[in-house]
Design a protein around this motif. Structure first.
Motif, PDB file in Angstrom:
ATOM      1  N   GLU A  59       0.980  -1.201   0.107  1.00 25.51           N
ATOM      2  CA  GLU A  59      -0.041   0.096   0.090  1.00 25.51           C
ATOM      3  C   GLU A  59       0.793   1.180   0.019  1.00 25.51           C
ATOM      4  N   ALA A  60       2.036   1.299   0.570  1.00 26.78           N
ATOM      5  CA  ALA A  60       3.157   2.527   0.459  1.00 26.78           C
ATOM      6  C   ALA A  60       4.505   1.824   0.639  1.00 26.78           C
ATOM      7  N   VAL A  61       5.525   2.458  -0.077  1.00 26.04           N
ATOM      8  CA  VAL A  61       6.624   2.198   0.090  1.00 26.04           C
ATOM      9  C   VAL A  61       7.630   3.335   0.473  1.00 26.04           C
ATOM     10  N   LEU A  62       8.409   3.086   1.410  1.00 24.15           N
ATOM     11  CA  LEU A  62       9.240   4.076   2.075  1.00 24.15           C
ATOM     12  C   LEU A  62      10.669   3.981   1.706  1.00 24.15           C
ATOM     13  N   GLY A  63      11.344   4.871   1.004  1.00 25.06           N
ATOM     14  CA  GLY A  63      12.605   4.621   0.578  1.00 25.06           C
ATOM     15  C   GLY A  63      13.691   5.100   1.565  1.00 25.06           C
ATOM     16  N   CYS A  64      14.314   4.432   2.340  1.00 23.93           N
ATOM     17  CA  CYS A  64      14.949   4.970   3.354  1.00 23.93           C
ATOM     18  C   CYS A  64      16.410   4.191   3.031  1.00 23.93           C
ATOM     19  N   ASP A  65      16.756   4.242   1.503  1.00 24.97           N
ATOM     20  CA  ASP A  65      18.115   3.348   1.166  1.00 24.97           C
ATOM     21  C   ASP A  65      19.087   4.413   0.788  1.00 24.97           C
ATOM     22  N   GLY A  66      19.518   5.578   1.316  1.00 27.01           N
ATOM     23  CA  GLY A  66      20.654   6.226   1.432  1.00 27.01           C
ATOM     24  C   GLY A  66      20.804   7.262   0.206  1.00 27.01           C
ATOM     25  N   ALA A  67      22.225   7.684  -0.060  1.00 31.43           N
ATOM     26  CA  ALA A  67      22.226   8.780  -0.976  1.00 31.43           C
ATOM     27  C   ALA A  67      22.350   8.483  -2.305  1.00 31.43           C
ATOM     28  N   ASN A  68      22.660   6.823  -2.538  1.00 31.20           N
ATOM     29  CA  ASN A  68      22.489   6.464  -3.880  1.00 31.20           C
ATOM     30  C   ASN A  68      21.159   5.540  -4.132  1.00 31.20           C
ATOM     31  N   SER A  69      19.946   6.365  -3.485  1.00 27.18           N
ATOM     32  CA  SER A  69      18.853   5.683  -3.394  1.00 27.18           C
ATOM     33  C   SER A  69      18.145   5.215  -4.878  1.00 27.18           C
ATOM     34  N   LEU A  70      17.878   3.819  -4.930  1.00 25.34           N
ATOM     35  CA  LEU A  70      17.164   3.628  -6.014  1.00 25.34           C
ATOM     36  C   LEU A  70      15.720   3.870  -5.980  1.00 25.34           C
ATOM     37  N   THR A  71      14.959   4.223  -4.715  1.00 25.51           N
ATOM     38  CA  THR A  71      13.782   4.610  -4.762  1.00 25.51           C
ATOM     39  C   THR A  71      13.794   6.141  -5.368  1.00 25.51           C
ATOM     40  N   ARG A  72      14.623   6.974  -5.180  1.00 22.63           N
ATOM     41  CA  ARG A  72      14.554   8.341  -5.606  1.00 22.63           C
ATOM     42  C   ARG A  72      14.609   8.071  -7.159  1.00 22.63           C
ATOM     43  N   ASP A  73      15.563   7.122  -7.620  1.00 23.75           N
ATOM     44  CA  ASP A  73      15.561   7.128  -9.096  1.00 23.75           C
ATOM     45  C   ASP A  73      14.202   6.727  -9.862  1.00 23.75           C
ATOM     46  N   ALA A  74      13.630   5.698  -9.021  1.00 23.28           N
ATOM     47  CA  ALA A  74      12.381   5.118  -9.234  1.00 23.28           C
ATOM     48  C   ALA A  74      11.185   6.017  -9.536  1.00 23.28           C
ATOM     49  N   ILE A  75      11.164   7.305  -8.694  1.00 18.34           N
ATOM     50  CA  ILE A  75      10.161   8.203  -8.883  1.00 18.34           C
ATOM     51  C   ILE A  75      10.382   9.512  -9.515  1.00 18.34           C
ATOM     52  N   GLY A  76      11.966   9.087 -10.288  1.00 20.35           N
ATOM     53  CA  GLY A  76      12.197  10.255 -11.092  1.00 20.35           C
ATOM     54  C   GLY A  76      12.777  11.524 -10.334  1.00 20.35           C
ATOM     55  N   ALA A  77      13.202  11.791  -9.037  1.00 16.80           N
ATOM     56  CA  ALA A  77      13.624  12.818  -8.255  1.00 16.80           C
ATOM     57  C   ALA A  77      15.025  13.162  -8.657  1.00 16.80           C
ATOM     58  N   THR A  78      15.518  14.279  -8.741  1.00 14.61           N
ATOM     59  CA  THR A  78      16.693  14.659  -8.905  1.00 14.61           C
ATOM     60  C   THR A  78      17.204  15.709  -7.902  1.00 14.61           C
ATOM     61  N   TRP A  79      18.422  15.647  -7.645  1.00 17.02           N
ATOM     62  CA  TRP A  79      19.108  16.756  -6.709  1.00 17.02           C
ATOM     63  C   TRP A  79      19.226  17.899  -6.982  1.00 17.02           C
ATOM     64  N   GLU A  80      18.769  18.870  -6.289  1.00 17.57           N
ATOM     65  CA  GLU A  80      19.121  20.122  -5.994  1.00 17.57           C
ATOM     66  C   GLU A  80      20.331  20.418  -5.155  1.00 17.57           C
ATOM     67  N   ASP A  81      21.299  20.889  -5.748  1.00 15.97           N
ATOM     68  CA  ASP A  81      22.651  21.289  -5.085  1.00 15.97           C
ATOM     69  C   ASP A  81      22.538  22.580  -4.552  1.00 15.97           C
ATOM     70  N   LEU A  82      22.758  22.465  -3.273  1.00 16.60           N
ATOM     71  CA  LEU A  82      22.590  23.791  -2.286  1.00 16.60           C
ATOM     72  C   LEU A  82      24.310  24.070  -2.221  1.00 16.60           C
ATOM     73  N   ARG A  83      25.033  23.711  -2.990  1.00 18.44           N
ATOM     74  CA  ARG A  83      26.316  24.418  -3.147  1.00 18.44           C
ATOM     75  C   ARG A  83      27.511  24.369  -1.919  1.00 18.44           C
ATOM     76  N   PHE A  84      27.598  23.169  -1.527  1.00 19.55           N
ATOM     77  CA  PHE A  84      28.706  22.811  -0.744  1.00 19.55           C
ATOM     78  C   PHE A  84      29.171  21.312  -0.882  1.00 19.55           C
ATOM     79  N   GLU A  85      30.377  21.306  -1.108  1.00 15.76           N
ATOM     80  CA  GLU A  85      31.053  20.049  -1.467  1.00 15.76           C
ATOM     81  C   GLU A  85      32.532  19.940  -0.998  1.00 15.76           C
ATOM     82  N   GLU A  86      32.745  19.187  -0.176  1.00 21.88           N
ATOM     83  CA  GLU A  86      34.170  19.060   0.145  1.00 21.88           C
ATOM     84  C   GLU A  86      34.602  17.594   0.682  1.00 21.88           C
ATOM     85  N   ARG A  87      35.858  17.333   0.567  1.00 16.55           N
ATOM     86  CA  ARG A  87      36.401  15.970   0.795  1.00 16.55           C
ATOM     87  C   ARG A  87      37.081  16.143   2.299  1.00 16.55           C
TER      88      ARG A  87
END
Length: 525
Positions: A161-189
Motif C-alpha cells: 500500500e505504501a513504500v518508504l525509500g530509506c535507502d541512502g544517498a544512492n537511493s534506487l527509490t529516488r531514481d524510481a520516482i524520477g526525483a533529482t538532486w538540487e545542489d545547495l552549493r557545498f562539497e568538500e572532501r
C-alpha cells in the motif's frame, strides 16, 4: 521468473536507523511492515555520532528510549576555535532540553542500530529480510506499488500500500520516482578518524570546530575511550598521529587503536520531490546535510516521525489521501533550513583561503563577543514548522508548529515522561476544565483531553500555555501543536482547514456519532 507474494501494508527499503525507526513507529499504530536490507548485519563501523533532544524523544516514541540512554553520552555543546585552538565562541547545550533530554548526546551508530534491530525482532508487526537486493520499485499507479527484489534463492515481488525509500544517498527509490538532486552549493572532501585510546585526551566534553582555512577540523568525545576527528583533505597526506597531536598528551605510549579512517565527500543537497503516489523518500534518500551541526541522522528520524502517523491514519483510520501531501510540505522547508545552517557553519570553519577569509573570521570572532548572541544561537537547531493545513499559525511567534515540552509528570504514584501519558494519538491539553465542544471535537479525533493542572510537572505545561496566550492546544501524534484555542475564546482557530483531512472511521455510540458528524460538518463548511 519472480515469485509473487501477498500484499503487505508497507514495504521499507533500507534497515538503517531511519528505516527501522519508521517500522517501529508504524508498528505502534498497528501497521505491518516488511523491511528489505542488502546487508546481512548492522554496518559495523561508526558513522553518525550526535543527536539532539527532539530525536531522543522520537526514539522514546519508537520504544527504545531507555536502551538508548544506556549508550548515550551528554555533551556540553559546541566551541569554535581559531587556528591556534583558542576559543572564539562557545554554544552551550543544556542537559535538560525542551523535549526532556540533554540537548546534545553522543553515541556510537552501530550500537544504536543493534538496539533498533533488537526491538524490530521483538515486534510481530515487523519483518526484516536482510541480504536482499531491491531491483525495482513501481510503476507509479493509483493502486498498490510493486517492489521487486532478489536473494540467493531467486527473485520475488511484493505489493504494498505504501513504500518508504530509506535507502541512502544512492537511493534506487529516488531514481524510481524520477526525483533529482538540487545542489545547495557545498562539497568538500574530508577524512574521518575514529580512535579508541586510554590517553588523557584534551577534551571539554563537547564538540570543537577548528576554524582554520589551512586545516579545518572537528573533534569530539564519543564514548568513555572513543574519540572522533574530522579533517578537510589537503593535497598532502599526514599520518593520523600528526593530525591529532594537538589534542594528545606530549608523549603517549599507551593504548591507541584506529577504529576507522575513511574519506567522505560532505555535500549539501535536497531532492526536488519526496513523493510519487504512495512512494516516499526519507533520510539521505531525500537530503544530504554536511555534518557540522550534527543534524544529518536527526533529519532522517524527523522524516520518519512526521510521515508515519499520517500514513497510519490514511491506511487504517480513514484519513484523507491529501494528508500525505503535508509530509513534504512540512519537512522540506525545515530540512532546507537545517542544511543551510550546516553549510553556514562549514563556511565559518573553512571560509576559503582568499583575502576575504581572514575578514570573515574577524567578523565571526567579533560577533561571538556580542552579549547573548551565542546563547541565542545555541538554542534549538530545529525550527518550528511552517504554516499549512496541519499547522494553523495566526501569529509569527505563536505555539502552532512548535513542539510541546515534555516534563516529568505523576501518574498513580509514579513519575513518567509526558508522552507516556499522552499515548500515540492526538491530545488536547487545556489550562481549564474541558468544555462540551472541546470534548466532542477531541472524541471525534480519538484524542484525549487532559487538563494541565495537577499533573505534578511543577507547572511547566501551564506556564507554556500561558506564555503562548492560549487556553488549550491540539497536539498532533508527533507532539507538534496543530491548532490552539486563544485565551478567552472557546474554539480552535481554524478547524475547517484540518478536519476534512483527519476524518476517522472509528465507531462511537450513536448519539455521540451524530454530534461528532455535525461538529465536523459545520467545521468544514
Amino acid at each position: 521468473m519472480s515469485r509473487t507474494e501477498q500484499q503487505v501494508p508497507v514495504v521499507i527499503i533500507g534497515a538503517g536507523p531511519v528505516g527501522v525507526t519508521a517500522a517501529l513507529l508504524l508498528a505502534r499504530r498497528g501497521v505491518r511492515t516488511v523491511v528489505l536490507e542488502r546487508h546481512r548485519d548492522v554496518y559495523p563501523l561508526p558513522r553518525a555520532v550526535a543527536t539532539d533532544d527532539e530525536v531522543r524523544r522520537i526514539l522514546q516514541a519508537a520504544g527504545v528510549g531507555e536502551e538508548f540512554a544506556e549508550i548515550a553520552r551528554p555533551a556540553n555543546g559546541l566551541r569554535l576555535l581559531d587556528a591556534r585552538h583558542r576559543v572564539m565562541a562557545e554554544f552551550r547545550r543544556s542537559e535538560h532540553g525542551h523535549h526532556g533530554y540533554p540537548q546534545t548526546s553522543m553515541f556510537d551508530q552501530p550500537e544504536l542500530e543493534r538496539l533498533l534491530r533488537e526491538a524490530l525482532a521483538r515486534n510481530p508487526q515487523c519483518e526484516l529480510r536482510s541480504g536482499v537486493e531491491v531491483t525495482g520499485v513501481g510503476p507509479d499507479t493509483a493502486g498498490p506499488v510493486r517492489v521487486t527484489y532478489r536473494d540467493d534463492d531467486g527473485e520475488y515481488e511484493l505489493w504494498a500500500e505504501a513504500v518508504l525509500g530509506c535507502d541512502g544517498a544512492n537511493s534506487l527509490t529516488r531514481d524510481a520516482i524520477g526525483a533529482t538532486w538540487e545542489d545547495l552549493r557545498f562539497e568538500e572532501r574530508w577524512t574521518v578518524v575514529d580512535v579508541r585510546t586510554n590517553a588523557d585526551v584534551r577534551c571539554w566534553e563537547g564538540v570543537d570546530q577548528v576554524c582554520d582555512p589551512h586545516r579545518p577540523a572537528t573533534f569530539m568525545r564519543v564514548g568513555e575511550d572513543r574519540y572522533r576527528w574530522e579533517f578537510r583533505l589537503q593535497d598532502e597526506r599526514q599520518p593520523v598521529r600528526e593530525l591529532i597531536a594537538p589534542w594528545m598528551p606530549p608523549s603517549h605510549d599507551g593504548d591507541f587503536e584506529i577504529v576507522r579512517e575513511t574519506q567522505y565527500t560532505f555535500r549539501a543537497r535536497i531532492a526536488d520531490r519526496w513523493r510519487s503516489g504512495r512512494v516516499f523518500l526519507l533520510g539521505d534518500a531525500a537530503h544530504l546535510t554536511p555534518p557540522f551541526i550534527g543534524q544529518g541522522l536527526c533529519a532522517g528520524l524527523r522524516d520518519a516521525y512526521n510521515l508515519t502517523w499520517k500514513l497510519a491514519r490514511v491506511l487504517g483510520q480513514g484519513g484523507d489521501e491529501r494528508l500525505l501531501d503535508t509530509y513534504e510540505s512540512e519537512r522540506k522547508p525545515h530540512t532546507r533550513h537545517v542544511i543551510r545552517l550546516a553549510v553556514a557553519m562549514g563556511w565559518a570553519m573553512t571560509g576559503g583561503q582568499d583575502g576575504a577569509a581572514a575578514l570573515r573570521r574577524r567578523i565571526l570572532a567579533a560577533a561571538c563577543r556580542i552579549p547573548g548572541l551565542t546563547a541565542a544561537a545555541g538554542r534549538d537547531l530545529s525550527p518550528s514548522l511552517t504554516a499549512g493545513p496541519l499547522v494553523r499559525r495566526r501569529m509569527r511567534r505563536g505555539l502552532a508548529g512548535t513542539h510541546c515540552p515534555q516534563p516529568w509528570v505523576a501518574l498513580d504514584g509514579r513519575r513518567i515522561r509526558l508522552d507516556e501519558l499522552l499515548g500515540d494519538s492526538f491530545t488536547v491539553l487545556t489550562a481549564a476544565e474541558p468544555w462540551p465542544a472541546l470534548n466532542a471535537l477531541a472524541h471525534a479525533l480519538g484524542a484525549r483531553t487532559i487538563p494541565v493542572t495537577g499533573l505534578g510537572d511543577d507547572g511547566t505545561l501551564a506556564a507554556w500555555l500561558r506564555a503562548g496566550r492560549v487556553d488549550a492546544v491540539l497536539l498532533r501524534p508527533d507532539r507538534v501543536v496543530m491548532d490552539v484555542v486563544p485565551a478567552g475564546r472557546h474554539d480552535f482557530t481554524d478547524t475547517a482547514a484540518w478536519a476534512a483531512l483527519l476524518h476517522t472511521t472509528r465507531s462511537t455510540l450513536p448519539l455521540q456519532q451524530t454530534a461528532e458528524k455535525s461538529l465536523l460538518r459545520s467545521a468544514t463548511r
